[in-house]
Design a protein around this motif. Structure first.
Motif, mmCIF file in Angstrom:
data_model
loop_
_atom_site.group_PDB
_atom_site.id
_atom_site.type_symbol
_atom_site.label_atom_id
_atom_site.label_comp_id
_atom_site.label_asym_id
_atom_site.label_seq_id
_atom_site.Cartn_x
_atom_site.Cartn_y
_atom_site.Cartn_z
ATOM 1 N N PRO A 145 0.812 -1.216 0.000
ATOM 2 C CA PRO A 145 0.000 0.000 0.000
ATOM 3 C C PRO A 145 0.846 1.267 0.000
ATOM 4 O O PRO A 145 1.973 1.281 0.523
ATOM 5 C CB PRO A 145 -0.781 -0.114 1.317
ATOM 6 N N GLU A 146 0.292 2.328 -0.589
ATOM 7 C CA GLU A 146 0.996 3.616 -0.599
ATOM 8 C C GLU A 146 0.870 4.315 0.756
ATOM 9 O O GLU A 146 1.729 5.090 1.149
ATOM 10 C CB GLU A 146 0.443 4.503 -1.726
ATOM 11 N N VAL A 147 -0.217 4.043 1.464
ATOM 12 C CA VAL A 147 -0.360 4.547 2.832
ATOM 13 C C VAL A 147 0.054 3.410 3.762
ATOM 14 O O VAL A 147 -0.477 2.303 3.670
ATOM 15 C CB VAL A 147 -1.819 4.954 3.120
ATOM 16 N N ASP A 148 1.041 3.664 4.630
ATOM 17 C CA ASP A 148 1.536 2.565 5.468
ATOM 18 C C ASP A 148 1.834 3.091 6.879
ATOM 19 O O ASP A 148 1.810 4.301 7.128
ATOM 20 C CB ASP A 148 2.805 1.960 4.836
ATOM 21 N N ARG B 66 4.063 6.391 2.130
ATOM 22 C CA ARG B 66 5.401 5.785 2.216
ATOM 23 C C ARG B 66 6.436 6.644 1.493
ATOM 24 O O ARG B 66 6.162 7.225 0.437
ATOM 25 C CB ARG B 66 5.385 4.372 1.640
ATOM 26 N N THR B 67 7.630 6.745 2.088
ATOM 27 C CA THR B 67 8.698 7.566 1.496
ATOM 28 C C THR B 67 9.617 6.730 0.625
ATOM 29 O O THR B 67 10.460 7.265 -0.083
ATOM 30 C CB THR B 67 9.540 8.253 2.578
ATOM 31 N N HIS B 68 9.501 5.425 0.722
ATOM 32 C CA HIS B 68 10.248 4.513 -0.158
ATOM 33 C C HIS B 68 9.502 3.174 -0.193
ATOM 34 O O HIS B 68 8.626 2.927 0.632
ATOM 35 C CB HIS B 68 11.701 4.323 0.297
ATOM 36 N N THR B 69 9.844 2.336 -1.158
ATOM 37 C CA THR B 69 9.136 1.054 -1.223
ATOM 38 C C THR B 69 9.819 -0.009 -0.364
ATOM 39 O O THR B 69 9.469 -1.189 -0.435
ATOM 40 C CB THR B 69 8.964 0.556 -2.676
ATOM 41 N N SER B 70 10.767 0.403 0.487
ATOM 42 C CA SER B 70 11.340 -0.549 1.456
ATOM 43 C C SER B 70 10.255 -1.087 2.385
ATOM 44 O O SER B 70 10.408 -2.158 2.977
ATOM 45 C CB SER B 70 12.427 0.121 2.291
ATOM 46 N N THR B 71 9.153 -0.334 2.495
ATOM 47 C CA THR B 71 8.022 -0.821 3.311
ATOM 48 C C THR B 71 7.548 -2.182 2.809
ATOM 49 O O THR B 71 7.153 -3.043 3.596
ATOM 50 C CB THR B 71 6.835 0.168 3.206
ATOM 51 N N VAL B 72 7.579 -2.365 1.495
ATOM 52 C CA VAL B 72 7.092 -3.618 0.919
ATOM 53 C C VAL B 72 8.051 -4.766 1.249
ATOM 54 O O VAL B 72 7.640 -5.902 1.493
ATOM 55 C CB VAL B 72 6.893 -3.488 -0.611
ATOM 56 N N GLN B 73 9.342 -4.431 1.323
ATOM 57 C CA GLN B 73 10.312 -5.470 1.688
ATOM 58 C C GLN B 73 10.037 -5.950 3.114
ATOM 59 O O GLN B 73 10.077 -7.151 3.403
ATOM 60 C CB GLN B 73 11.732 -4.917 1.572
ATOM 61 N N PRO C 82 8.094 -2.410 -7.006
ATOM 62 C CA PRO C 82 7.922 -1.131 -7.714
ATOM 63 C C PRO C 82 6.733 -0.367 -7.143
ATOM 64 O O PRO C 82 5.801 -0.978 -6.620
ATOM 65 C CB PRO C 82 7.612 -1.572 -9.148
ATOM 66 N N GLY C 83 6.761 0.956 -7.244
ATOM 67 C CA GLY C 83 5.573 1.697 -6.823
ATOM 68 C C GLY C 83 5.834 3.168 -6.624
ATOM 69 O O GLY C 83 6.973 3.642 -6.667
ATOM 70 N N ALA C 84 4.736 3.899 -6.363
ATOM 71 C CA ALA C 84 4.814 5.335 -6.138
ATOM 72 C C ALA C 84 5.229 5.600 -4.698
ATOM 73 O O ALA C 84 4.805 4.890 -3.784
ATOM 74 C CB ALA C 84 3.460 5.978 -6.415
ATOM 75 N N VAL C 85 6.071 6.596 -4.500
ATOM 76 C CA VAL C 85 6.494 7.004 -3.159
ATOM 77 C C VAL C 85 6.398 8.528 -3.053
ATOM 78 O O VAL C 85 6.286 9.208 -4.076
ATOM 79 C CB VAL C 85 7.931 6.516 -2.853
ATOM 80 N N PHE C 86 6.436 9.045 -1.837
ATOM 81 C CA PHE C 86 6.073 10.454 -1.611
ATOM 82 C C PHE C 86 7.045 11.127 -0.643
ATOM 83 O O PHE C 86 7.325 10.584 0.431
ATOM 84 C CB PHE C 86 4.662 10.529 -1.029
ATOM 85 N N MET D 94 5.857 13.244 -5.664
ATOM 86 C CA MET D 94 5.457 11.849 -5.889
ATOM 87 C C MET D 94 6.365 11.325 -6.992
ATOM 88 O O MET D 94 6.559 12.023 -7.991
ATOM 89 C CB MET D 94 3.995 11.789 -6.335
ATOM 90 N N PHE D 95 6.967 10.207 -6.765
ATOM 91 C CA PHE D 95 7.802 9.639 -7.831
ATOM 92 C C PHE D 95 7.775 8.117 -7.735
ATOM 93 O O PHE D 95 7.097 7.556 -6.867
ATOM 94 C CB PHE D 95 9.227 10.201 -7.776
ATOM 95 N N PHE D 96 8.459 7.471 -8.658
ATOM 96 C CA PHE D 96 8.395 6.010 -8.716
ATOM 97 C C PHE D 96 9.732 5.384 -8.349
ATOM 98 O O PHE D 96 10.771 5.804 -8.821
ATOM 99 C CB PHE D 96 7.971 5.544 -10.110
ATOM 100 N N GLN D 97 9.652 4.398 -7.473
ATOM 101 C CA GLN D 97 10.839 3.671 -7.055
ATOM 102 C C GLN D 97 10.692 2.210 -7.416
ATOM 103 O O GLN D 97 9.570 1.716 -7.584
ATOM 104 C CB GLN D 97 10.950 3.725 -5.536
#
Ligand code: PHE
Length: 355
Positions: free
Chosen positions: A142-145, A183-190, A206-210, A221-224
């Motif tokens: 999720p983008e909100v975490d 989320r500020t990076h997609t490390s949340t998904v890891q 992959p995903g949008a981060v803020f 907003m960009f993609f990591q």
């Protein structure tokens, strides 16, 4: 009464004689110019009918009236013949036009605008393809975490200065003990992947981060795309090997890469990876893209910090792993030579079509 050629010629017969060829003369006319010339032959200044009008003065009084009438009839006959010839020419011209192929008077059709895949998504799909080819699965989150997934479980201690790197968009949360953010990076998904799966793990996220950033190289907003590989005996050399293979596939075999030591709380050792300048190859001290350094920074990476393994319940004695993360926007800028990241988000169709 028969006319005697030895006497004064009969003036009325002369008028008739002047008109003998009238029909044939106009029949021979093919265009307006011919019509004008034939008419002039009779009625022009030097025309035959005109010449006869001058004879009226020579005639005895009583002969003048019939002569004048005959002349008028002659003029009228010329005009009539001209009118008929004109009509004939027009009719012929119309028949010719109708015989021509029809003229298409409809507007040329307009082609509907062609949709294309956005340059960021093109690069993202390419990157995913390359890592899929290297055996990575795609994981999304999720983008909100929760802030714990974004910071704490990745080894950011509360109030650690490293948190300054992530000037974040916090959101209102129902529970004051649980901070929530974009989320500020997609490390949340890891983190989420490790919490929900035992090792081995080999994923890209992959995903949008803020982030609260907005300038020529930063968009809020960009993609990591981040990657994580965890197993027994994973080494830094493997990290380097995977990243080199990835970059060669993306940018071609002529590029060179280098590691530079760097710091991220969730890796130890940490590094940034540079590629040789895609524009000048490192051979132009005046290059605008690499600013003469010869190198372009493309991603952050390192060996997963044992603290992170402890946080997600992996045995840090048994498992090692590497992680890496890159901005897809930055790769798209390098790939397409875009100088201001905001062009990628303005979505001006003229700009997008130029890439
Ligand atoms: N998460 C880091 C960032 O957002 C990138 C990174 C990922 C660095 C993995 C090292 C290892 O900047």
């Amino acid at each position: 009464m028969a006319h005697d050629p030895n006497q004064t010629p009969d003036p009325l017969a002369e008028i008739e004689a002047a008109l003998v060829d009238l029909g044939r003369a106009f029949d021979a006319a093919h265009d307006d110019n011919d019509l004008r010339q034939v008419t002039a032959r009779y009625l022009g200044k030097e025309g035959t009918v005109t010449a006869l009008t001058r004879r009226i003065a020579e005639l005895p009084g009583p002969a003048r009236k019939p002569f004048g009438q005959k002349l008028n009839e002659a003029k009228a006959a010329v005009e009539r013949a001209r009118g008929e010839a004109e009509l004939r020419l027009k009719t012929e011209a119309r028949a010719r036009d109708l015989g021509q192929p029809a003229v298409d008077i409809t507007l040329p059709g307009r082609r509907p605008a062609r949709g294309r895949v956005h340059p960021i998504m093109r690069v993202l799909h390419e990157v995913i393809d390359v890592f899929a080819g290297l055996g990575f699965d795609v994981a999304e989150g999720p983008e909100v975490d929760l802030a714990v997934n974004n910071f704490d479980r990745l080894g950011f201690p509360p109030d650690h200065p490293a948190m300054d790197m992530h000037d974040s968009f916090f959101l209102p949360s129902g529970d004051p003990g649980q901070k929530v953010l974009l989320r500020t990076h997609t490390s949340t998904v890891q983190v989420r992947e490790m919490l929900s799966h035992p090792p081995p793990i080999q994923v890209i996220c992959p995903g949008a981060v803020f982030r609260r950033d907005d300038d020529v190289t930063h968009s809020p907003m960009f993609f990591q795309l981040e990657g994580l590989l965890v197993d027994e005996r994973v080494t830094l050399a493997e990290l380097r090997g995977v990243l080199d293979a990835f970059l060669v596939r993306l940018f071609g075999s002529s590029i060179r890469t280098r590691f530079r030591a760097s710091y991220f709380p969730f890796v130890e050792p940490g590094a940034e990876l540079d590629v040789s300048c895609l524009i000048c190859g490192g051979h132009d001290a005046g290059c605008r893209v690499c600013k003469g350094t010869g190198w372009l920074e493309v991603l952050g990476c390192g060996m997963v910090h044992p603290v992170v393994f402890e946080q997600v319940g992996y045995d840090p004695e048994r498992y090692t792993g590497f992680a890496f993360g890159m901005g897809i926007d930055r790769l798209a800028m390098l790939r397409y030579g875009v100088t201001d990241i905001r062009y990628l988000y303005d979505n001006d169709p003229r700009f997008l079509a130029s890439l």
